[in-house]
Scaffold this active site. Structure first.
Site, PDB file in Angstrom:
ATOM      1  N   ARG A 241     -12.390   5.191   4.614  1.00 52.98           N
ATOM      2  CA  ARG A 241     -11.311   6.012   4.050  1.00 52.98           C
ATOM      3  C   ARG A 241     -11.483   6.153   2.542  1.00 52.98           C
ATOM      4  NH1 ARG A 241      -6.286   6.474   6.267  1.00 52.98           N
ATOM      5  NH2 ARG A 241      -5.237   5.859   4.350  1.00 52.98           N
TER       6      ARG A 241
ATOM      7  N   ARG B 240     -18.199   7.329  -5.274  1.00 58.85           N
ATOM      8  CA  ARG B 240     -18.850   8.416  -5.998  1.00 58.85           C
ATOM      9  C   ARG B 240     -19.551   7.915  -7.258  1.00 58.85           C
ATOM     10  NH1 ARG B 240     -13.096   9.849  -6.953  1.00 58.85           N
ATOM     11  NH2 ARG B 240     -12.647  11.075  -5.116  1.00 58.85           N
TER      12      ARG B 240
ATOM     13  N   ARG C 236       0.351  -3.887  12.448  1.00 54.97           N
ATOM     14  CA  ARG C 236       0.528  -4.675  11.238  1.00 54.97           C
ATOM     15  C   ARG C 236       1.837  -4.230  10.598  1.00 54.97           C
ATOM     16  NH1 ARG C 236      -0.818  -9.429   9.833  1.00 54.97           N
ATOM     17  NH2 ARG C 236      -1.516  -9.630   7.677  1.00 54.97           N
TER      18      ARG C 236
ATOM     19  N   ARG D   7      -0.196  -4.856  -2.994  1.00 59.03           N
ATOM     20  CA  ARG D   7      -0.014  -3.788  -3.987  1.00 59.03           C
ATOM     21  C   ARG D   7       1.321  -3.960  -4.687  1.00 59.03           C
ATOM     22  NH1 ARG D   7      -2.187   1.257  -0.255  1.00 59.03           N
ATOM     23  NH2 ARG D   7      -0.631   0.584   1.237  1.00 59.03           N
TER      24      ARG D   7
ATOM     25  N   GLU E 133       4.233  -5.354  -2.058  1.00 53.85           N
ATOM     26  CA  GLU E 133       3.983  -5.061  -0.640  1.00 53.85           C
ATOM     27  C   GLU E 133       3.280  -6.254   0.013  1.00 53.85           C
ATOM     28  OE1 GLU E 133       2.684  -0.927  -0.451  1.00 53.85           O
ATOM     29  OE2 GLU E 133       1.392  -1.492   1.213  1.00 53.85           O
TER      30      GLU E 133
ATOM     31  N   TYR F 173      -4.510   5.526  12.951  1.00 52.84           N
ATOM     32  CA  TYR F 173      -4.290   5.351  11.511  1.00 52.84           C
ATOM     33  C   TYR F 173      -4.324   6.738  10.854  1.00 52.84           C
ATOM     34  CZ  TYR F 173      -5.209   2.762   7.085  1.00 52.84           C
ATOM     35  OH  TYR F 173      -5.163   2.206   5.841  1.00 52.84           O
TER      36      TYR F 173
ATOM     37  N   ASP G 119      -2.972   9.727   8.165  1.00 54.87           N
ATOM     38  CA  ASP G 119      -2.240  10.077   6.955  1.00 54.87           C
ATOM     39  C   ASP G 119      -1.263  11.215   7.269  1.00 54.87           C
ATOM     40  OD1 ASP G 119      -3.232   8.183   5.256  1.00 54.87           O
ATOM     41  OD2 ASP G 119      -4.906   9.411   4.575  1.00 54.87           O
TER      42      ASP G 119
HETATM   43  P1  FAD Z   1       6.953   7.321  11.506  1.00 55.19           P
HETATM   44  O1  FAD Z   1       7.132   7.702  10.090  1.00 55.19           O
HETATM   45  O2  FAD Z   1       6.756   5.858  11.823  1.00 55.19           O
HETATM   46  O3  FAD Z   1       8.195   7.880  12.345  1.00 55.19           O
HETATM   47  C1  FAD Z   1       8.482   7.447  13.650  1.00 55.19           C
HETATM   48  C2  FAD Z   1      10.005   7.393  13.763  1.00 55.19           C
HETATM   49  O4  FAD Z   1      10.355   7.102  15.123  1.00 55.19           O
HETATM   50  C3  FAD Z   1      10.621   6.286  12.909  1.00 55.19           C
HETATM   51  O5  FAD Z   1      11.572   6.833  12.023  1.00 55.19           O
HETATM   52  C4  FAD Z   1      11.256   5.350  13.932  1.00 55.19           C
HETATM   53  O6  FAD Z   1      12.469   4.787  13.482  1.00 55.19           O
HETATM   54  C5  FAD Z   1      11.486   6.282  15.105  1.00 55.19           C
HETATM   55  N1  FAD Z   1      11.581   5.601  16.405  1.00 55.19           N
HETATM   56  C6  FAD Z   1      10.678   4.754  16.941  1.00 55.19           C
HETATM   57  N2  FAD Z   1      11.121   4.303  18.131  1.00 55.19           N
HETATM   58  C7  FAD Z   1      12.319   4.890  18.343  1.00 55.19           C
HETATM   59  C8  FAD Z   1      13.266   4.791  19.383  1.00 55.19           C
HETATM   60  N3  FAD Z   1      13.096   3.988  20.441  1.00 55.19           N
HETATM   61  N4  FAD Z   1      14.409   5.533  19.294  1.00 55.19           N
HETATM   62  C9  FAD Z   1      14.634   6.315  18.215  1.00 55.19           C
HETATM   63  N5  FAD Z   1      13.755   6.424  17.188  1.00 55.19           N
HETATM   64  C10 FAD Z   1      12.619   5.726  17.256  1.00 55.19           C
HETATM   65  N6  FAD Z   1       0.012   8.836   4.335  1.00 55.19           N
HETATM   66  C11 FAD Z   1      -0.460   9.661   3.364  1.00 55.19           C
HETATM   67  O7  FAD Z   1      -0.848  10.805   3.654  1.00 55.19           O
HETATM   68  N7  FAD Z   1      -0.521   9.261   2.049  1.00 55.19           N
HETATM   69  C12 FAD Z   1      -0.113   8.020   1.664  1.00 55.19           C
HETATM   70  O8  FAD Z   1      -0.187   7.691   0.462  1.00 55.19           O
HETATM   71  C13 FAD Z   1       0.375   7.124   2.659  1.00 55.19           C
HETATM   72  N8  FAD Z   1       0.775   5.883   2.324  1.00 55.19           N
HETATM   73  C14 FAD Z   1       1.247   5.058   3.279  1.00 55.19           C
HETATM   74  C15 FAD Z   1       1.666   3.774   2.900  1.00 55.19           C
HETATM   75  C16 FAD Z   1       2.162   2.914   3.846  1.00 55.19           C
HETATM   76  C17 FAD Z   1       2.609   1.538   3.419  1.00 55.19           C
HETATM   77  C18 FAD Z   1       2.239   3.302   5.212  1.00 55.19           C
HETATM   78  C19 FAD Z   1       2.756   2.350   6.255  1.00 55.19           C
HETATM   79  C20 FAD Z   1       1.831   4.564   5.600  1.00 55.19           C
HETATM   80  C21 FAD Z   1       1.321   5.460   4.639  1.00 55.19           C
HETATM   81  N9  FAD Z   1       0.928   6.748   4.985  1.00 55.19           N
HETATM   82  C22 FAD Z   1       0.438   7.589   4.016  1.00 55.19           C
HETATM   83  C23 FAD Z   1       0.998   7.243   6.382  1.00 55.19           C
HETATM   84  C24 FAD Z   1       2.327   7.948   6.697  1.00 55.19           C
HETATM   85  O9  FAD Z   1       3.398   7.057   6.520  1.00 55.19           O
HETATM   86  C25 FAD Z   1       2.266   8.421   8.150  1.00 55.19           C
HETATM   87  O10 FAD Z   1       1.191   9.293   8.358  1.00 55.19           O
HETATM   88  C26 FAD Z   1       3.536   9.136   8.628  1.00 55.19           C
HETATM   89  O11 FAD Z   1       4.704   8.601   8.089  1.00 55.19           O
HETATM   90  C27 FAD Z   1       3.583   9.050  10.140  1.00 55.19           C
HETATM   91  O12 FAD Z   1       4.672   9.803  10.647  1.00 55.19           O
HETATM   92  P2  FAD Z   1       5.152   9.549  12.139  1.00 55.19           P
HETATM   93  O13 FAD Z   1       6.228  10.545  12.395  1.00 55.19           O
HETATM   94  O14 FAD Z   1       3.981   9.532  13.038  1.00 55.19           O
HETATM   95  O15 FAD Z   1       5.687   8.041  12.163  1.00 55.19           O
HETATM   96  N1  UDP Z   2      -9.255  -1.694   0.606  1.00 53.28           N
HETATM   97  C1  UDP Z   2      -9.745  -2.775  -0.093  1.00 53.28           C
HETATM   98  N2  UDP Z   2      -9.413  -2.917  -1.411  1.00 53.28           N
HETATM   99  C2  UDP Z   2      -8.614  -2.050  -2.056  1.00 53.28           C
HETATM  100  C3  UDP Z   2      -8.113  -0.929  -1.336  1.00 53.28           C
HETATM  101  C4  UDP Z   2      -8.441  -0.788  -0.013  1.00 53.28           C
HETATM  102  O1  UDP Z   2     -10.448  -3.601   0.469  1.00 53.28           O
HETATM  103  O2  UDP Z   2      -8.349  -2.232  -3.262  1.00 53.28           O
HETATM  104  C5  UDP Z   2      -9.628  -1.557   2.038  1.00 53.28           C
HETATM  105  C6  UDP Z   2      -8.627  -2.276   2.956  1.00 53.28           C
HETATM  106  O3  UDP Z   2      -9.334  -2.787   4.066  1.00 53.28           O
HETATM  107  C7  UDP Z   2      -7.702  -1.143   3.357  1.00 53.28           C
HETATM  108  C8  UDP Z   2      -8.677   0.017   3.483  1.00 53.28           C
HETATM  109  O4  UDP Z   2      -9.625  -0.198   2.421  1.00 53.28           O
HETATM  110  O5  UDP Z   2      -7.032  -1.422   4.572  1.00 53.28           O
HETATM  111  C9  UDP Z   2      -8.066   1.394   3.375  1.00 53.28           C
HETATM  112  O6  UDP Z   2      -7.395   1.482   2.121  1.00 53.28           O
HETATM  113  P1  UDP Z   2      -6.220   2.510   1.871  1.00 53.28           P
HETATM  114  O7  UDP Z   2      -5.869   2.448   0.423  1.00 53.28           O
HETATM  115  O8  UDP Z   2      -6.613   3.820   2.427  1.00 53.28           O
HETATM  116  O9  UDP Z   2      -5.055   1.858   2.728  1.00 53.28           O
HETATM  117  P2  UDP Z   2      -3.560   2.355   3.027  1.00 53.28           P
HETATM  118  O10 UDP Z   2      -3.075   3.095   1.811  1.00 53.28           O
HETATM  119  O11 UDP Z   2      -3.644   3.212   4.245  1.00 53.28           O
HETATM  120  O12 UDP Z   2      -2.828   1.073   3.248  1.00 53.28           O
END
Ligand code: FAD
Ligand code: UDP
Length: 373
Positions: free
Chosen positions: A169, A173, A246, A277, A297, A345, A347
């Site tokens: 991911r 560069r 996780r 983070r 986090e 996984y 985005d």
């Molecule tokens: P979710 O956002 O998990 O939505 C699912 C919903 O279903 C939830 O609100 C939950 O409450 C609901 N639900 C589940 N079960 C039930 C039930 N039984 N009844 C009613 N409701 C229910 N993506 C990026 O592009 N850029 C980023 O920088 C980025 N950073 C991230 C950082 C973190 C820490 C995390 C965890 C994810 C990150 N992502 C990022 C990914 C992004 O969060 C997801 O791609 C996106 O939110 C997924 O949307 P979703 O609708 O699939 O899931």
């Molecule tokens: N990672 C790492 N060091 C860093 C950032 C990321 O080893 O400083 C690794 C780690 O295994 C992580 C993966 O690269 O799960 C993907 O990173 P990303 O920032 O895309 O994770 P996310 O934002 O989805 O948590």
């Protein structure tokens, strides 16, 4: 007779995208979510004039013009470019791995020198896991300084026990460019994700604090079709076993000064801190405030009652998931989508794309069903 065309379980990005597209096509939707807010993990809340990313930093990026145009219907985006800093053994490094990082680590000035340093410590061979993949891409110095311990904290297991794709991911560069993503478009919705979801869901019925499993039959009978975005193993009562996810704990602190860490995202890459983070939210939108909100986090096992954030795509979990997937495909009344239901996984832009594709195929199927046989 069903009251709605679609019951949508989950008001995250997948559910909200599907609901918007269906509603635009004149179809009726009810969206339910067990949480007290919409937006799923993208949710933001305003504190002291700062839009806090409640569930961790969310930076929107995509190369798909249709997805970029879609989100622009609901928000203006700023020109934020994600450039995290990484702390390891008391030193600060640039991310992703680029000429700035190589200079900070080895004081090399040119791409040729950097390539030579990596070459002498690279893993040669076909990488079979995350450790070998990382060693093959960037060599042992970067692996031990910036990857090994972060990955152990993030996933709760050794990088040797993780699939190689996770580390792919991250861009690598040989230019002085700290942009964490390679995508053509990037930014943060001005005013926060919650305001963006509000516009996305305009005119659509949403019921919060509503758990599908509390009255599954009742909800199934409300609509012609169900879009389910929760955990796929939960849907099938874990009959093939529990899929691993996780989880994370977020600790939000308010500091009585203006600028705490000088950057939105700082990664903690050694094992001296238990968190991965820290996020200083005001830097996402350059918010003006005398105080600042900083979030730590902490990755966790997804024990009962915790929110599942990341699917753990180990070989065993993938095998178990494929059993659930096969079973899901035999239920014509239910659509399974999103990060938890596709056990992938993804985005944000990928989730939107997935919902768009699924809605398109739904419409095609509906048109075919109406044709004379
Ligand atoms: P979710 O956002 O998990 O939505 C699912 C919903 O279903 C939830 O609100 C939950 O409450 C609901 N639900 C589940 N079960 C039930 C039930 N039984 N009844 C009613 N409701 C229910 N993506 C990026 O592009 N850029 C980023 O920088 C980025 N950073 C991230 C950082 C973190 C820490 C995390 C965890 C994810 C990150 N992502 C990022 C990914 C992004 O969060 C997801 O791609 C996106 O939110 C997924 O949307 P979703 O609708 O699939 O899931
Ligand atoms: N990672 C790492 N060091 C860093 C950032 C990321 O080893 O400083 C690794 C780690 O295994 C992580 C993966 O690269 O799960 C993907 O990173 P990303 O920032 O895309 O994770 P996310 O934002 O989805 O948590």
């Amino acid at each position: 007779m069903a009251t709605y065309d679609y019951l949508i379980v989950g008001c995250g990005l997948y559910g909200a995208t599907f609901a918007r597209l269906a509603s635009d096509a004149g179809l009726s939707c009810l969206v339910i979510d067990k949480r007290p807010h919409f937006g799923g993990n993208c949710h933001t809340e305003n504190r002291h004039g700062i839009n806090v990313h409640t569930y961790g930093a969310h930076i929107f990026h995509t190369s798909n013009k249709a997805v970029w145009d879609f989100v622009h219907r609901f928000a203006d985006f700023n020109n934020y470019i994600n450039s995290p800093k990484a702390l390891s053994n008391g030193r600060l490094y640039s991310l992703p791995f680029n000429m700035n990082t190589f200079y900070e680590l080895w004081q090399v000035h040119t791409p040729e020198q950097a390539r030579a340093r990596i070459e002498e410590q690279r893993f040669q061979g076909d990488p079979a896991n995350l450790e070998e993949q990382a060693l093959s891409l960037v060599g042992s110095d970067i692996y031990t300084t910036l990857i090994r311990d972060y990955t152990k904290k993030q996933w709760g297991r050794h990088p040797r026990e993780l699939p190689a794709f996770i580390i792919k991911r991250l861009p690598l560069r040989f230019t002085f460019n700290n942009n964490y993503f390679n995508d053509r478009y990037q930014g943060i919705p001005i005013g926060g994700y919650t305001a963006m979801f509000e516009r996305m869901l305009a005119g659509i019925e949403v019921r919060l604090n509503t758990d599908y499993f509390e009255n599954r039959n009742f909800f199934d009978n409300l609509a012609r079709k169900v879009v389910y975005t929760g955990c796929i193993d939960e849907f099938f009562h874990h009959s093939y076993g529990q899929l691993e996810y996780r989880s994370l704990d977020f600790e939000h602190d308010i500091h009585e000064h203006e600028n705490h860490q000088g950057n939105a995202v700082v990664n903690y890459c050694d094992d001296s801190a238990p968190y991965t983070r820290t996020i200083e939210h005001k830097h996402f939108e350059n918010s003006q405030s005398d105080v600042t909100v900083v979030t730590r986090e902490y990755p966790q096992d997804c024990t009962s009652g915790r929110i599942p954030y990341y699917p753990v795509n180990s070989e065993q979990n993938q095998k178990t998931y494929s059993l659930y997937k096969e079973r899901a495909s035999s239920i014509p009344t239910h659509i399974f989508g999103g990060r938890l239901s596709e056990y992938k996984y993804m985005d944000m832009h990928v989730v939107i794309e997935s919902a768009m594709n699924r809605f398109r195929s739904e419409r095609k199927q509906a048109a075919t069903d109406l044709l004379p046989q």
